[in-house]
Scaffold this active site. Structure first.
Site, short mmCIF file in Angstrom:
data_model
loop_
_atom_site.label_atom_id
_atom_site.label_comp_id
_atom_site.label_asym_id
_atom_site.label_seq_id
_atom_site.Cartn_x
_atom_site.Cartn_y
_atom_site.Cartn_z
CB SER A 63 -0.74 -0.13 1.14
OG SER A 63 -0.11 0.26 2.30
CG ASP A 70 -3.73 -3.06 -1.59
OD1 ASP A 70 -4.38 -2.92 -2.67
OD2 ASP A 70 -3.73 -3.16 -0.57
CG HIS A 118 -10.15 -2.43 3.11
ND1 HIS A 118 -10.72 -1.37 2.12
CD2 HIS A 118 -9.36 -3.16 2.26
CE1 HIS A 118 -10.38 -1.66 0.87
NE2 HIS A 118 -9.41 -2.86 0.93
CG HIS A 168 -9.64 -4.51 -2.91
ND1 HIS A 168 -8.52 -3.76 -2.19
CD2 HIS A 168 -9.61 -4.75 -4.13
CE1 HIS A 168 -7.70 -3.61 -3.45
NE2 HIS A 168 -8.61 -4.05 -4.57
CB SER A 225 -9.33 -10.49 6.47
OG SER A 225 -7.81 -10.25 5.94
CG ASN A 255 -6.54 -7.19 -2.59
OD1 ASN A 255 -6.16 -8.31 -3.62
ND2 ASN A 255 -6.84 -5.97 -2.78
CB ILE A 256 -5.59 -11.79 2.50
CG1 ILE A 256 -6.88 -12.77 1.93
CG2 ILE A 256 -5.56 -12.32 4.03
CD1 ILE A 256 -6.89 -14.14 1.77
CB SER A 291 -7.26 -7.68 8.33
OG SER A 291 -7.47 -6.47 7.81
#
Ligand code: G3H
Ligand code: 13P
Ligand code: ZN
Length: 324
Positions: free
Chosen positions: A56, A95, A191, A224, A227, A267-268, A270
């Site tokens: 990020s 990201d 997120h 996105h 998690s 996307n992972i 957390s």
């Protein structure tokens, strides 16, 4: 200018083509430091999964752009060592890029893929910004991810209370107007570690995903905020002095289902943060006299590696597809 190909990295085009055909998804794991990177590369190399290393804007500031470039190059060589000479496909991806200039700078520092996130802008402004990034990136064979729809929670430092789901009727025009290589969509993921309120339905809108797929068959979709917030880590964190309340993620069964569809990238971030925090807290609570960082970061890194292995084998289905 550093070309990612000289670092041994690949863009995401071929990865997504194979993931689409093989009905699995490529893991996009965020990292900020060496231990996270080691865990990602070790897990994916041992399980022979392609991988997207995701950075990020905040992670880039934290780690330093020059160090990141050498870390990525080092990651390729580390993967080669584990693979006995064979290297899994590794992409280095920005990201949530929030400006043309940031995407340009990442490309100049060796990234093989960038996301330009114009999702908080109007449709027309999102298209214009995304198109500008695509035109620049494609000159260097760098792939670009765009986003339509807004995830609830914090994104690009903008907080949205509610999801604005991607409108299936807009996706074709977005692809035509921008030329992106993949599209991030909003279907109820978000997120962070608090994705659903206790007592509410923790399901994502796979029906909207299906409608989008029907509009743009064979086009790579990105999820996105994916998690799962494993409760074993939440419990461990709280047992060892943490205070996480009502942390709830996306069910693994739903992600498994999505991986079989046109979703090619998941996307992972957390979950990795939770695993590391749980590992560090355990050692520091159990051994209060310990002050060697290797003694608490090492076990945390081992937990992280196990988590990533679990993801590629049981959730994304990408294990053993690196050399397809
Ligand atoms: O989507 C956000 C990622 O989890 C990265 O988070 O901006 O705190 O590094 P960050
Ligand atoms: P999580 O917070 O669910 O891990 O999502 C990470 C993400 O989407 C990074 O872009
Ligand atoms: Zn994200």
């Amino acid at each position: 200018m550093v070309n990612y190909k000289d670092l041994g990295l690949v863009n995401t085009r071929d990865m997504f083509k194979k993931a689409m055909a093989g009905h699995y998804a490529i893991p996009a794991f965020n990292f900020n430091n060496m231990e996270q990177l080691q865990a990602i590369i070790a897990a994916c190399s041992e399980e022979e999964s392609p991988v997207i290393l995701q950075v990020s804007k905040g992670a880039r500031n934290y780690a330093n752009q020059t160090l990141l470039r050498y870390l990525a190059q080092g990651a390729v060589e580390y993967a080669r060592e584990i693979g006995g000479g064979k290297v899994i496909p590794i992409a280095l991806h920005l990201d949530h890029g929030d400006s043309f200039e940031l995407c340009q700078s990442c490309i100049e520092f060796g990234f093989s893929s960038v996301m330009i996130d114009g999702s908080s802008k109007s449709f027309d402004d999102n298209v214009a910004l995304t198109k500008k990034v695509v035109e620049y990136a494609h000159k260097f064979d760098v792939t670009v991810e765009g986003e339509l729809g807004v995830l609830a929670g914090v994104e690009d430092e903008v907080k949205a209370e509610q999801h604005t789901y991607t409108r299936p009727e807009e996706v074709q025009a977005f692809l035509n107007g921008t030329g992106v290589d993949s599209l991030a969509i909003s279907i109820g993921t978000s997120h962070g570690a608090y994705k659903f309120k206790p007592g509410t339905d923790p399901r994502i809108r796979l029906d909207i995903l299906k409608q989008i797929e029907e509009r743009i068959p064979g086009f790579p979709i990105v999820l996105h905020g994916s998690s799962s917030v494993p409760q074993e880590y939440v419990k461990m964190i709280n047992q060892y002095g943490g205070q996480l309340k009502d942390a709830i993620g996306i069910g693994e069964d739903q992600l498994r289902e999505a991986s079989k569809s046109a979703v090619c990238k998941i996307n992972i971030d957390s979950d990795g943060r939770l695993a590391m925090t749980a590992g560090v807290r355990k050692v520091l609570m159990e051994k209060p006299a310990e002050f060697d960082p290797r003694k608490y970061l090492g076990p945390a890194r081992d937990m992280l590696k196990e988590l990533y292995k679990h993801k590629v084998i049981n959730v994304l289905g990408s294990a053993h597809h690196a050399f397809d």
